[in-house]
Design an enzyme around this catalytic site. Structure first.
Site, PDB file in Angstrom:
ATOM      1  N   GLY A  77       0.836  -1.203   0.000  1.00 12.70           N
ATOM      2  CA  GLY A  77       0.000   0.000   0.000  1.00 12.70           C
ATOM      3  C   GLY A  77       0.861   1.239   0.000  1.00 12.70           C
ATOM      4  N   ASN A  78       0.247   2.375   0.295  1.00 11.77           N
ATOM      5  CA  ASN A  78       1.033   3.613   0.409  1.00 11.77           C
ATOM      6  C   ASN A  78       0.411   4.518   1.460  1.00 11.77           C
ATOM      7  OD1 ASN A  78      -0.902   5.538  -0.934  1.00 11.77           O
ATOM      8  ND2 ASN A  78      -0.620   4.067  -2.585  1.00 11.77           N
ATOM      9  N   ARG A  79       1.064   5.663   1.702  1.00  9.88           N
ATOM     10  CA  ARG A  79       0.682   6.505   2.834  1.00  9.88           C
ATOM     11  C   ARG A  79      -0.433   7.507   2.549  1.00  9.88           C
ATOM     12  NH1 ARG A  79       4.616   5.708   6.600  1.00  9.88           N
ATOM     13  NH2 ARG A  79       6.692   5.263   5.798  1.00  9.88           N
TER      14      ARG A  79
ATOM     15  N   ALA B   1      -4.070   7.728  -4.891  1.00 13.76           N
ATOM     16  CA  ALA B   1      -2.680   7.297  -5.058  1.00 13.76           C
ATOM     17  C   ALA B   1      -2.747   5.802  -5.379  1.00 13.76           C
ATOM     18  CB  ALA B   1      -1.896   7.544  -3.787  1.00 13.76           C
TER      19      ALA B   1
END
Ligand code: C5P
Length: 404
Positions: free
Chosen positions: A211-213, A278
Site C-alpha cells: 500500500g502507500n501513505r 494514489a
C-alpha cells in the site's frame, strides 16, 4: 419549496457558556451586515444573558422553550427551522456539540437544528481539557462529516483561568462563516463529478498487502466541496479512516483493479473526473487466499503493472469531460505535471512537491495547477482550500465548455 424572501434570515443559537455575552456582538455584526437575525437560547444560556438583551438587539421575539409557541404558530421549532437561511450556534458548548453530533433534540435549539435544512455553523467554546478530549474531537469529526461548518475556537486565556484552546472564535470570523454559507455558490449544480481518492491495497495474501501513505484527505475534501456547490458526486475511495463526505455517493474499494472497475463505471456519465487517488502502480502477480505461514513467505515478490485508470478515462474522453489528475513528485512537480497532462490526456494536473514535510497525510500542501496554458503556483494552503481553488478552476472550465 423555494420561498422568496426580501432578507436573508440568520438564526443565532446561544448556549450556556461564558462566551454567550459575545453572541450579543455577533447579533449586532450580523444585523449591521444586513441580515435579519432571530435568536434561540437554551435554558442555560439565559443564566448568562437575558433574552431581553437579544430581543432589544434584534427587535424580534427570542425563543427559549419548546413549550411556548408564538400565537398562531403551532409548531415553533419547525417554523424557525424553515425560516432560517443559515443557523449559527455561538457559543456552542461541549454538551450541545455532543447532542447535535448524535441527533438529539431535547430542547428548542437542538430540535430546530435537527429540523432545519439550512446550513449550520457551529462556533464551539469550552475549557481546554473539554476541547481536547477525544470524545469532543470525535463529535466534531462526526459533525464535519455531516456538513456542519465548524469555526474553530482560538487559543488564549480562558474564563476558567486556564490557558489553551477553547476560546470562542473572533466574532468577525463567525460572521464571515455565516456570510459564506448564506452566499454559497451553486456553480456546480447539475454537474456529475467523479472523484477517486485514497491509497489502494494490493493483496499479497489474506492479511498482507502493498500500500502507500495516502490519507485520502485531498480527494475527500474535493468531493465534499463539490457536493456543497451543487454537484452530483461519486467518490471512489481506497481504504481510509475518513467518514463519508456529506451529500456524496461513496464506493469503497481496496485494490487498483476494484478501483478501476468502479471508476470506469462512474466515469461514463461524469462531466468531471478528478483522480486524486494514489493508485499503486504494481500488484503482486500472485495472491494467496490464505494467510501465508512465515516460513512460506517468498524472499521476493513478483509484481505486475496495474492499469492506469486516469489514462484510460483520458483516452476515452471525446472532449466533453473535464479531467483532472494529480502528480505527487519529489523532483520537479511542474515538469512532471506537464508530462502527465499529455500522457494521460488531462485538462489540468495538480502538481505537488512531496519531498519536504508537506504532502501525504498532512493537512496542508503546496501545489501548482498545470494546464496547457501554463502553470499557476499556489501558496501553502489547507487541503480544503486547495479543493475550493481547484473547483473554481473546474467550474470555469465547465462554463467555457458549455459556452456560458
Ligand atoms: O503516473 P502517476 O501514478 O504518477 O499519476 C498520478 C495520477 O494518475 C493521479 O491522478 C492518479 O490518481 C492517477 N493514476 C491512476 N491509475 C493508476 C496510477 C495513477 O488513475 N494506476
Amino acid at each position: 419549496m423555494q420561498r422568496l424572501k426580501a432578507q436573508t434570515t440568520v438564526l443565532v443559537g446561544v448556549t450556556g457558556g461564558i462566551g454567550a455575552y459575545k453572541a450579543c456582538e455577533l447579533v449586532r455584526t450580523l444585523t449591521r451586515r444586513g441580515f435579519r437575525v432571530k435568536v434561540v437560547m437554551t435554558e442555560a444560556a439565559t443564566r448568562f444573558v437575558a433574552p431581553l438583551t437579544f430581543r432589544t438587539l434584534t427587535r424580534e421575539p427570542v425563543a427559549t422553550s419548546l413549550w411556548a409557541d408564538e400565537p398562531g404558530d403551532p409548531v415553533h421549532h419547525i417554523s424557525l427551522a424553515q425560516e432560517a437561511d443559515v443557523v449559527v450556534v455561538a457559543p456552542c458548548t461541549a454538551n450541545v456539540l455532543a447532542k447535535l453530533a448524535h441527533g438529539r433534540a431535547d430542547d428548542l435549539l437542538t430540535t430546530t437544528v435537527l429540523a432545519t435544512e439550512a446550513p449550520v455553523v457551529l462556533a464551539p467554546a469550552m475549557n481546554v481539557h473539554m476541547w481536547r478530549k477525544t470524545i469532543t474531537q470525535h463529535n466534531l469529526d462526526l459533525l464535519r462529516a455531516r456538513g456542519f461548518v465548524i469555526v474553530e475556537p482560538g487559543s488564549g486565556e480562558l474564563a476558567c483561568g486556564e490557558v489553551g484552546e477553547g476560546r470562542l472564535a473572533e466574532v468577525a470570523d463567525i460572521a464571515d462563516a455565516v456570510e459564506a454559507e448564506a452566499s454559497r455558490v451553486q456553480d456546480l449544480a447539475g454537474a456529475r463529478v467523479l472523484v477517486t481518492a485514497g491509497p489502494t491495497y494490493e493483496p499479497i495474501d489474506a492479511v498482507r498487502f502493498i500500500g502507500n501513505r495516502s490519507s485520502g484527505k485531498t480527494g475527500f475534501a474535493i468531493a465534499e466541496e463539490a457536493a456543497r456547490r451543487g454537484a452530483d458526486v461519486t467518490l471512489v475511495s481506497g481504504p481510509t479512516a475518513l467518514l463519508d463526505p456529506f451529500g456524496t455517493r461513496v464506493v469503497r474499494v481496496e485494490s487498483a483493479l476494484q478501483m478501476r472497475e468502479a471508476a470506469l463505471a462512474a466515469s461514463v456519465e461524469a462531466d468531471v473526473v478528478v483522480a486524486a487517488a494514489a493508485v499503486s502502480d504494481v500488484r503482486p502477480a500472485e495472491r494467496s487466499e490464505a494467510k501465508l505461514k512465515k516460513d512460506d513467505l517468498p524472499v521476493a515478490i513478483a509484481l505486475e503493472r496495474n492499469p492506469d485508470i486516469l489514462a484510460e478515462i483520458g483516452a476515452m474522453n471525446d472532449g466533453s469531460k473535464v479531467i483532472v489528475g494529480f502528480a505527487a513528485e519529489t523532483g520537479d512537480p511542474v515538469a512532471e505535471a506537464r508530462r502527465k497532462l499529455e500522457a494521460k490526456r488531462c485538462d489540468l494536473v495538480v502538481g505537488n512537491d512531496v519531498s519536504g514535510h508537506l504532502g501525504f497525510g498532512t493537512d496542508a500542501n503546496r501545489v501548482w495547477f498545470v494546464t496547457r496554458e501554463g502553470a499557476e503556483e499556489l501558496p501553502v494552503l489547507s487541503k480544503r482550500e486547495i479543493a475550493r481553488a481547484l473547483l473554481d478552476r473546474i467550474a470555469a472550465m465547465l462554463r467555457e465548455r458549455r459556452g456560458t
